[in-house]
Motif scaffolding. Structure first.
Motif, PDB file in Angstrom:
ATOM      1  N   LYS A   1      35.433  43.712  42.930  1.00 15.96           N
ATOM      2  CA  LYS A   1      35.994  43.640  41.570  1.00 15.96           C
ATOM      3  C   LYS A   1      36.163  42.198  41.116  1.00 15.96           C
ATOM      4  O   LYS A   1      37.272  41.743  40.841  1.00 15.96           O
ATOM      5  CB  LYS A   1      37.343  44.345  41.481  1.00 15.96           C
ATOM      6  CG  LYS A   1      37.336  45.745  42.033  1.00 15.96           C
ATOM      7  CD  LYS A   1      38.780  46.205  42.265  1.00 15.96           C
ATOM      8  CE  LYS A   1      38.879  47.202  43.391  1.00 15.96           C
ATOM      9  NZ  LYS A   1      40.222  47.226  43.958  1.00 15.96           N
ATOM     10  N   GLN A   2      35.083  41.463  41.099  1.00 22.25           N
ATOM     11  CA  GLN A   2      35.090  40.065  40.654  1.00 22.25           C
ATOM     12  C   GLN A   2      36.191  39.233  41.316  1.00 22.25           C
ATOM     13  O   GLN A   2      36.932  38.519  40.658  1.00 22.25           O
ATOM     14  CB  GLN A   2      35.233  39.986  39.128  1.00 22.25           C
ATOM     15  CG  GLN A   2      33.934  40.243  38.382  1.00 22.25           C
ATOM     16  CD  GLN A   2      33.865  41.663  37.853  1.00 22.25           C
ATOM     17  OE1 GLN A   2      34.875  42.204  37.436  1.00 22.25           O
ATOM     18  NE2 GLN A   2      32.689  42.255  37.878  1.00 22.25           N
TER      19      GLN A   2
ATOM     20  N   ARG B   1      38.898  40.134  43.016  1.00 17.63           N
ATOM     21  CA  ARG B   1      40.286  40.579  43.090  1.00 17.63           C
ATOM     22  C   ARG B   1      40.515  41.511  44.277  1.00 17.63           C
ATOM     23  O   ARG B   1      41.582  42.080  44.414  1.00 17.63           O
ATOM     24  CB  ARG B   1      40.695  41.253  41.780  1.00 17.63           C
ATOM     25  CG  ARG B   1      40.937  40.261  40.653  1.00 17.63           C
ATOM     26  CD  ARG B   1      41.451  40.955  39.390  1.00 17.63           C
ATOM     27  NE  ARG B   1      40.415  41.792  38.795  1.00 17.63           N
ATOM     28  CZ  ARG B   1      39.511  41.324  37.924  1.00 17.63           C
ATOM     29  NH1 ARG B   1      39.534  40.075  37.569  1.00 17.63           N
ATOM     30  NH2 ARG B   1      38.594  42.104  37.415  1.00 17.63           N
TER      31      ARG B   1
ATOM     32  N   HIS C   1      32.277  37.111  29.244  1.00 16.35           N
ATOM     33  CA  HIS C   1      31.214  37.564  28.335  1.00 16.35           C
ATOM     34  C   HIS C   1      29.956  36.706  28.435  1.00 16.35           C
ATOM     35  O   HIS C   1      28.887  37.128  27.998  1.00 16.35           O
ATOM     36  CB  HIS C   1      31.721  37.675  26.890  1.00 16.35           C
ATOM     37  CG  HIS C   1      32.221  36.397  26.302  1.00 16.35           C
ATOM     38  ND1 HIS C   1      31.415  35.529  25.604  1.00 16.35           N
ATOM     39  CD2 HIS C   1      33.441  35.830  26.297  1.00 16.35           C
ATOM     40  CE1 HIS C   1      32.125  34.493  25.198  1.00 16.35           C
ATOM     41  NE2 HIS C   1      33.366  34.651  25.607  1.00 16.35           N
TER      42      HIS C   1
ATOM     43  N   GLU D   1      28.109  38.560  31.050  1.00 14.02           N
ATOM     44  CA  GLU D   1      27.569  39.792  30.464  1.00 14.02           C
ATOM     45  C   GLU D   1      26.354  39.495  29.598  1.00 14.02           C
ATOM     46  O   GLU D   1      25.403  40.263  29.574  1.00 14.02           O
ATOM     47  CB  GLU D   1      28.656  40.495  29.641  1.00 14.02           C
ATOM     48  CG  GLU D   1      29.743  41.070  30.517  1.00 14.02           C
ATOM     49  CD  GLU D   1      30.682  41.977  29.755  1.00 14.02           C
ATOM     50  OE1 GLU D   1      30.768  41.824  28.516  1.00 14.02           O
ATOM     51  OE2 GLU D   1      31.325  42.821  30.391  1.00 14.02           O
TER      52      GLU D   1
ATOM     53  N   ARG E   1      22.120  39.984  38.677  1.00 18.51           N
ATOM     54  CA  ARG E   1      23.377  39.235  38.717  1.00 18.51           C
ATOM     55  C   ARG E   1      23.238  37.901  39.451  1.00 18.51           C
ATOM     56  O   ARG E   1      23.795  36.898  39.032  1.00 18.51           O
ATOM     57  CB  ARG E   1      24.482  40.091  39.359  1.00 18.51           C
ATOM     58  CG  ARG E   1      25.858  39.472  39.304  1.00 18.51           C
ATOM     59  CD  ARG E   1      26.931  40.438  39.758  1.00 18.51           C
ATOM     60  NE  ARG E   1      27.409  41.306  38.703  1.00 18.51           N
ATOM     61  CZ  ARG E   1      28.398  40.999  37.862  1.00 18.51           C
ATOM     62  NH1 ARG E   1      29.022  39.863  37.959  1.00 18.51           N
ATOM     63  NH2 ARG E   1      28.767  41.826  36.931  1.00 18.51           N
TER      64      ARG E   1
END
Lengths: 252, 298
Positions: free
Chosen positions: B107-108, B110, B178, B181, B190
């Motif tokens: 989760k990025q 975390r 963003h 994204e 990615r």
């Protein structure tokens, strides 16, 4: 005969919170479709499901089908990366890549996909910037930073960047909400040009904008699609009472 | 009544102005006192070391004990070698960990494991550097049965990891989600977005952080004492003991000879100038180059 892009029973969630419920929609080729609705109605999530960007957010998930030219892009053997080349996106905030020149901002999609030929890159950059109606303003400073442009120019740069990889669908998530009226007008004008080559799905808060630029409009409320039809009909003779109350400004 | 109120207003304002002036004065004093040590250290080192700086100092190796003269050329080259080795280990390792923490790590960044890693990096950065030296001594020196440049470089490299990692992570996190994204929305995998858009986009500030951590370890003495050890001659290989400016300064400073004391001061001056130049260079090159434009989006 099927539409270019359509959804079947598309639902989306963040964790255990469902934000989209069984959306069925069809988007025809070379049209502009607008999605309106109050904040939090799921319209942004909806278009983020269309290019599988939704699932990149932690704990986000989607079920149902999204068909691009009849093929389900949520099928297990489909690479989301490949899908996103076919379905591009422009975001709410202009977001040119930091530290990259105007040229590289537009060229990077192709460059990182392995296109090395300078001539092809230059040609693509010029064509994309012309399509985004930015070429005349930046042709003499292609090596300046993308972030040095004004907000409206940055957003057109982002449109050029998305167009450079030649998607067949362009998703736009409130592309003008951070821009001034003049920049907004330019981008609206641009969209009517763009729909000759690409199919546009735009989320907007601005009902006048939807009325001005779109062929079809959908009204979303609380994760459901309430009504979807020809823009002229939806705004003049809405079938659902909730749509009518929203477009006449009684809530939302 | 009116009169009283006016008195009250003026009196309280006068009082507030006085307190304001006093507090501002204290802050200025604190700031002045904070830069005073830097300038006095610098001034003292220049005054003491200047006289021993000469051509021989930069070009010659130490003379045998008892002879006057000789220089620290081997220590200068040794420090450069050690810092290069440390960078080879510390930079890729630190940046990799930073990429894991900010871009992946469940989760990025975390996730629980990322939290453990981040906590460990913070712990590592507060461990006394001599402990790191002991660790490398046990790990490398005892195994190889000799002191070596590699061991010294490894000790410095380990010291670099947490600072490189944490500064890089902070800088990567400054790039808004963003932007990532937007890269993904172009149909890029990615890893390409991270490597060629996110990491490249913040390469200026990241390089600054890395340069500062290099400057930091180039002055470290303790971790070198029983890893790189010292060498009075030109280095003969990466698996051999190697001289370095800090250790040479230390050795000379605790010696009983006046000439060595002078050379220690000159070495100190050289080291301070080296670190100073690195800091200055970093600031000039990477902070003036359109940095304000580098932060993405709005």
């Amino acid at each position: 005969m099927y539409s270019l892009l359509s959804t079947q029973n598309l639902s989306a969630s963040f964790g255990s919170t469902q934000v989209l419920k069984n959306i069925q929609m069809d988007f025809d080729e070379f049209t502009v479709s607008a999605i309106i609705g109050p904040s939090g109605c799921g319209k942004s999530t909806f278009i983020r499901c269309l290019n599988r960007l939704h699932e990149e957010v932690a704990e986000a998930s989607a079920t149902g089908k999204v068909l691009l030219q009849g093929h389900d892009i949520y099928a297990s053997d489909v690479d989301p990366v490949a899908i996103r080349r076919k379905i591009g996106m422009v975001f709410q905030k202009p977001n040119p890549f930091p530290s990259l020149s105007i040229f590289d901002n537009v060229a990077i999609g192709l460059k990182l996909a392995g296109v090395r030929r300078g001539a092809i890159l230059r040609e693509t950059v010029e064509r994309s910037l012309k399509l985004a109606a930015l070429w005349e303003e930046v042709k003499d400073k292609l090596n300046s930073q993308g972030t040095s442009l004004s907000g409206g120019q940055q957003q057109r740069l982002c449109i050029a960047r998305a167009l450079a990889v030649e998607p067949s669908v362009l998703l736009m998530d409130e592309p003008t909400s951070a821009l001034d009226p003049i920049s907004t007008a330019k981008i609206e004008e641009l969209m009517t040009e763009l729909k000759k080559t690409v199919t546009i799905v735009i989320v907007t808060h601005n009902m006048q904008q939807a009325a001005r630029i779109s062929d079809k409009t959908a009204f979303f409320l609380l994760g459901e699609m309430i009504e979807y039809g020809e823009t002229s009909e939806l705004f003049t003779a809405p079938k659902d009472q909730r749509t009518e109350r929203y477009i006449t400004g009684r809530f939302g | 009544m009116q009169r009283h109120f006016a008195d009250y207003i003026f009196r309280s304002y006068r009082k507030r102005k006085a307190i304001n002036a006093l507090m501002c004065g204290l802050l200025v004093l604190a700031a002045t006192l904070a830069i005073f040590p830097l300038f006095s250290v610098f001034g003292y080192v220049v005054a003491q070391g200047y006289s021993a700086l000469n051509w021989e100092f930069f070009t010659a190796v130490p003379k045998p004990v008892g002879e006057i003269g000789g220089g620290m050329a081997n220590a200068l080259l040794g420090t450069c070698t050690l810092v290069a080795l440390a960078s080879l280990i510390g930079i890729p390792w630190g940046v990799s960990v930073a990429l894991y923490l900010s871009e992946y790590g469940g989760k990025q960044g975390r996730g629980r494991f990322a939290g453990v890693v981040r906590f460990s990096a913070d712990m590592l950065s507060s461990i006394p550097s001599i402990i790191v030296g002991l660790f490398v001594y046990a790990l490398v020196v005892i195994t190889m049965r000799r002191f070596s440049a590699v061991a010294g470089g490894l000790a410095l490299g380990i010291l670099m990891i947490p600072t490189v990692c944490r500064t890089t992570e902070e800088l990567l996190r400054m790039i808004p989600e963003h932007i990532r994204e937007a890269g993904l929305a172009l149909g890029l995998p990615r890893w390409k977005v991270i490597l060629w858009i996110i990491l490249k986009g913040s390469r200026g500030p990241i390089t600054t952080g890395i340069m500062l951590s290099i400057a930091r370890v180039s002055g470290e003495t303790a971790p070198l004492l029983f890893t790189a050890f010292n060498n009075r001659f030109w280095q003969s290989g990466l698996d051999q003991p190697i001289a370095s400016l800090p250790v040479q300064i230390y050795t000379y400073a605790i010696s009983p000879y006046d000439d060595w004391h002078r050379q220690a001061w000159a070495g100190a001056l050289l080291l301070v100038m080296l670190v100073f130049a690195m800091n200055l260079l970093t600031r000039v090159v990477f902070n003036s180059g359109g940095n304000s434009k580098k932060q993405g989006g709005n």
